[in-house]
Design a protein around this motif. Structure first.
Motif, PDB file in Angstrom:
ATOM      1  N   UNK A  66       2.072 -33.833  16.657  1.00  0.00           N
ATOM      2  CA  UNK A  66       0.836 -33.101  16.386  1.00  0.00           C
ATOM      3  C   UNK A  66       0.172 -32.647  17.691  1.00  0.00           C
ATOM      4  N   UNK A  67      -0.224 -31.398  17.729  1.00  0.00           N
ATOM      5  CA  UNK A  67      -0.978 -30.899  18.877  1.00  0.00           C
ATOM      6  C   UNK A  67      -2.470 -31.001  18.565  1.00  0.00           C
ATOM      7  N   UNK A  68      -3.249 -31.406  19.557  1.00  0.00           N
ATOM      8  CA  UNK A  68      -4.701 -31.447  19.404  1.00  0.00           C
ATOM      9  C   UNK A  68      -5.328 -31.292  20.777  1.00  0.00           C
ATOM     10  N   UNK A  69      -6.625 -31.284  20.838  1.00  0.00           N
ATOM     11  CA  UNK A  69      -7.325 -30.983  22.084  1.00  0.00           C
ATOM     12  C   UNK A  69      -7.148 -32.055  23.148  1.00  0.00           C
ATOM     13  N   UNK A  70      -6.634 -33.222  22.766  1.00  0.00           N
ATOM     14  CA  UNK A  70      -6.483 -34.319  23.719  1.00  0.00           C
ATOM     15  C   UNK A  70      -5.024 -34.637  24.059  1.00  0.00           C
ATOM     16  N   UNK A  71      -4.094 -33.806  23.577  1.00  0.00           N
ATOM     17  CA  UNK A  71      -2.679 -33.981  23.926  1.00  0.00           C
ATOM     18  C   UNK A  71      -2.016 -32.610  24.015  1.00  0.00           C
ATOM     19  N   UNK A  72      -1.606 -32.231  25.216  1.00  0.00           N
ATOM     20  CA  UNK A  72      -1.018 -30.915  25.443  1.00  0.00           C
ATOM     21  C   UNK A  72       0.462 -30.998  25.789  1.00  0.00           C
ATOM     22  N   UNK A  73       1.117 -32.052  25.364  1.00  0.00           N
ATOM     23  CA  UNK A  73       2.542 -32.200  25.620  1.00  0.00           C
ATOM     24  C   UNK A  73       3.315 -30.990  25.085  1.00  0.00           C
ATOM     25  N   UNK A  74       2.927 -30.485  23.909  1.00  0.00           N
ATOM     26  CA  UNK A  74       3.598 -29.340  23.297  1.00  0.00           C
ATOM     27  C   UNK A  74       2.718 -28.099  23.299  1.00  0.00           C
ATOM     28  N   UNK A  75       1.764 -28.025  24.223  1.00  0.00           N
ATOM     29  CA  UNK A  75       0.868 -26.885  24.233  1.00  0.00           C
ATOM     30  C   UNK A  75      -0.181 -27.005  23.150  1.00  0.00           C
ATOM     31  N   UNK A  76      -0.719 -25.856  22.746  1.00  0.00           N
ATOM     32  CA  UNK A  76      -1.773 -25.871  21.736  1.00  0.00           C
ATOM     33  C   UNK A  76      -1.960 -24.474  21.171  1.00  0.00           C
ATOM     34  N   UNK A  77      -2.568 -24.405  19.996  1.00  0.00           N
ATOM     35  CA  UNK A  77      -2.928 -23.122  19.400  1.00  0.00           C
ATOM     36  C   UNK A  77      -1.747 -22.185  19.246  1.00  0.00           C
ATOM     37  N   UNK A  78      -1.945 -20.930  19.632  1.00  0.00           N
ATOM     38  CA  UNK A  78      -0.906 -19.913  19.510  1.00  0.00           C
ATOM     39  C   UNK A  78       0.304 -20.216  20.386  1.00  0.00           C
ATOM     40  N   UNK A  79       0.104 -21.045  21.391  1.00  0.00           N
ATOM     41  CA  UNK A  79       1.147 -21.314  22.370  1.00  0.00           C
ATOM     42  C   UNK A  79       1.817 -22.672  22.143  1.00  0.00           C
ATOM     43  N   UNK A  80       1.652 -23.254  20.966  1.00  0.00           N
ATOM     44  CA  UNK A  80       2.274 -24.547  20.674  1.00  0.00           C
ATOM     45  C   UNK A  80       3.787 -24.383  20.533  1.00  0.00           C
ATOM     46  N   UNK A  81       4.547 -25.385  21.001  1.00  0.00           N
ATOM     47  CA  UNK A  81       6.005 -25.342  20.961  1.00  0.00           C
ATOM     48  C   UNK A  81       6.507 -25.380  19.514  1.00  0.00           C
ATOM     49  N   UNK A  82       7.302 -24.387  19.086  1.00  0.00           N
ATOM     50  CA  UNK A  82       7.767 -24.372  17.696  1.00  0.00           C
ATOM     51  C   UNK A  82       8.855 -25.406  17.418  1.00  0.00           C
ATOM     52  N   UNK A  83       9.495 -25.937  18.467  1.00  0.00           N
ATOM     53  CA  UNK A  83      10.582 -26.887  18.269  1.00  0.00           C
ATOM     54  C   UNK A  83      10.166 -28.338  18.408  1.00  0.00           C
ATOM     55  N   UNK A  84       8.857 -28.596  18.427  1.00  0.00           N
ATOM     56  CA  UNK A  84       8.381 -29.961  18.687  1.00  0.00           C
ATOM     57  C   UNK A  84       8.767 -30.939  17.575  1.00  0.00           C
ATOM     58  N   UNK A  85       8.884 -30.479  16.351  1.00  0.00           N
ATOM     59  CA  UNK A  85       9.212 -31.389  15.244  1.00  0.00           C
ATOM     60  C   UNK A  85      10.652 -31.898  15.374  1.00  0.00           C
ATOM     61  N   UNK A  86      11.564 -30.985  15.705  1.00  0.00           N
ATOM     62  CA  UNK A  86      12.953 -31.389  15.922  1.00  0.00           C
ATOM     63  C   UNK A  86      13.045 -32.304  17.133  1.00  0.00           C
ATOM     64  N   UNK A  87      12.332 -31.946  18.219  1.00  0.00           N
ATOM     65  CA  UNK A  87      12.383 -32.736  19.451  1.00  0.00           C
ATOM     66  C   UNK A  87      11.889 -34.163  19.226  1.00  0.00           C
ATOM     67  N   UNK A  88      10.759 -34.306  18.548  1.00  0.00           N
ATOM     68  CA  UNK A  88      10.204 -35.639  18.298  1.00  0.00           C
ATOM     69  C   UNK A  88      11.135 -36.445  17.399  1.00  0.00           C
ATOM     70  N   UNK A  89      11.678 -35.815  16.358  1.00  0.00           N
ATOM     71  CA  UNK A  89      12.610 -36.523  15.487  1.00  0.00           C
ATOM     72  C   UNK A  89      13.847 -36.984  16.253  1.00  0.00           C
TER      73      UNK A  89
END
Length: 497
Positions: A428-451
């Motif tokens: 999950x992206x939120x204002x206190x964790x920018x590991x995967x970016x945020x908003x329009x610029x959030x990483x689309x592959x983060x779910x696969x990566x975390x799994x």
């Protein structure tokens, strides 16, 4: 020392050249910009502090000048945006991450198809071809990770020191399965090509960006000059992919023609690519093969390097905290018994303690500043400050991830249950964790990566006792404002049955 009047013109020309460069490169700020941090060394500006003392330097700047502020590094002004203002950067189309990274990671100079249009298609492909099919891909991911663990770590009846080089290959194997299919991903040299592509591309960037003091684009042209003269360390990886992919593509085209409606599509990105009306073809020629191979390697760059780094770092965090071992191990044993060794998406979602631990490892990875964005048109922040067109805005990650308002009076403490207690997943992206970016610029592959990270850790923790050589948490490696996993190696030992 011998001195003659003949040397005077040389000194004069050196002084003139120095003055001209200084005059050309002297920062010129527009109205209402963030405050400029003063510096003492012309042309060099804050570069030395930014490279060798980034943590203290940026903390002092923010304390004195607020958020955001401007610094002068490598011949250009950068705006540093922290936890107060960076969210505005990520939530508007006025800023481009792709444009900003082209100067420091010039992939577009070696992959001809790398551009905004292709990147947009890559993002769409990841969302529709991978993220949307995660439940169907989980079994294959698990199978490939088990193969990797067996090959890269193996039997550890006696304690074995394993270095970090295994993790890119471990991550590459499931990615190869998803990208090119279950059959040709069995080829070890193809997995190796995926694992080493980003590292070998980095060899092109081995020269320090000293020419950026003249112009960042000029520096990019200089460092990629060897590629134009035939030295291309990634060409062998493209050739490897073409070697295996061409007969597979030709077979699929023939099967479609022969079977018609009875043809059963493969669940992989190659199939998704070929079914895209924009990329449909009736013949696999060199131009088509180049296009699809470059497309796949763009996904490789966006996935394997970052995922392997964070899998490595998270395992170091686990290995160096023996007080957490039993609690996390017991959760994995319970889930393993429940699924009888065959994980599904539902079982991965039940790894709440492991997920919370992974999220905290992301937060404490210790990147100081990263994720640059270029302002594509003048943008006025809510505080009235204006970011001019062309300006690079760096994300002050440490200011976000160690924000006392979010993480308490001791934000540098490792809180393994923070995500669990606050219902915040690692993806999950939120204002206190920018590991995967945020908003329009959030990483689309983060779910696969975390799994992939969670499944890999789950299987490793079940099979091995993992320790650091020191028995404590190991320090990460710093290169300027960017962090890398420790390099001490990890000690693996088979768990007693």
């Amino acid at each position: 020392m011998h001195f003659s009047f003949a040397t005077i013109p040389t000194f004069v020309w050196v002084l003139i050249a120095f003055y001209v460069i200084y005059w050309i490169k002297k920062p010129r700020l527009s109205k209402n910009e963030p405050p400029m941090v003063p510096y003492k060394i012309p042309i060099i500006g804050h570069t030395i502090d930014y490279l060798f003392n980034a943590e203290n330097f940026l903390a002092e700047c923010k304390k004195k000048y607020g958020d955001p502020f401007n610094i002068y590094v490598f011949g250009q002004v950068n705006t540093i945006a922290g936890n107060v203002t960076v969210h505005e950067v990520f939530r508007t189309e006025a800023f481009s991450m792709l444009n900003a990274t082209e100067d420091i990671f010039p992939l577009h100079r070696v992959l001809k198809s790398y551009n905004l249009k292709t990147l947009a298609q890559v993002i769409k492909t990841i969302r529709e071809g991978i993220t949307a099919n995660l439940p169907l891909l989980t079994g294959r991911m698990q199978k490939q990770l088990l193969i990797s663990i067996d090959k890269e770590i193996g039997d550890c009846s006696n304690p074995k020191l394993v270095n970090n080089e295994i993790f890119p290959t471990m991550v590459a194997r499931p990615v190869a399965d998803v990208l090119v299919g279950q059959e040709i991903s069995k080829n070890e040299d193809l997995v190796k090509a995926f694992a080493e592509f980003t590292k070998d591309f980095g060899k092109i960037l081995a020269i320090p960006p000293i020419f950026s003091f003249i112009n960042p684009t000029f520096n990019t042209q200089v460092v990629t000059l060897p590629v134009r003269f035939g030295w291309n360390p990634i060409a062998k990886h493209l050739d490897t992919l073409k070697k295996y992919l061409k007969p597979e593509l030709e077979k699929r085209l023939k099967d479609k023609e022969v079977l018609g409606d009875k043809y059963e599509p493969h669940l992989d990105i190659v199939e998704y690519f070929m079914n895209n009306p924009e990329y449909e073809t009736k013949v696999i020629n060199d131009e088509y093969l180049d296009k699809i191979c470059e497309f796949l390697f763009i996904i490789v760059v966006a996935s394997i390097h970052t995922t392997s780094q964070h899998m490595t770092s998270t395992l170091y965090d686990f290995a160096g905290r023996p007080e957490l071992w039993d609690d996390i191990y017991e959760e994995q044993v319970m889930i393993d018994k429940e699924c009888n060794g065959e994980l599904s998406s539902q079982h991965i979602n039940k790894m709440v303690k492991l997920d919370s631990f992974v999220r905290e490892s992301f937060r404490t990875f210790d990147n100081i500043a990263s994720e640059p964005h270029r302002c594509m048109e003048p943008f006025t922040l809510k505080n009235g400050m204006t970011i001019p067109k062309g300006r690079i805005v760096q994300t002050y990650l440490m200011d976000i991830h160690y924000n006392p308002e979010a993480y308490g009076p001791e934000p540098r403490t490792f809180f393994p249950n923070h995500g669990l207690e606050n219902n915040l997943s690692a993806s999950r992206t939120d204002k206190n964790l920018f590991m995967f970016g945020s908003g329009r610029h959030a990483c689309p592959g983060r779910f696969f990566a975390v799994n992939e990270i969670k499944v890999g850790l789950h299987k490793i923790i079940l099979k091995y006792q993992v320790k650091t050589p020191s028995g404590k948490t190991e320090k990460k490696i710093r290169v300027g404002p960017v962090a890398y996993p420790p390099i001490a190696g990890l000690i693996f030992e088979n768990r007693k049955k």
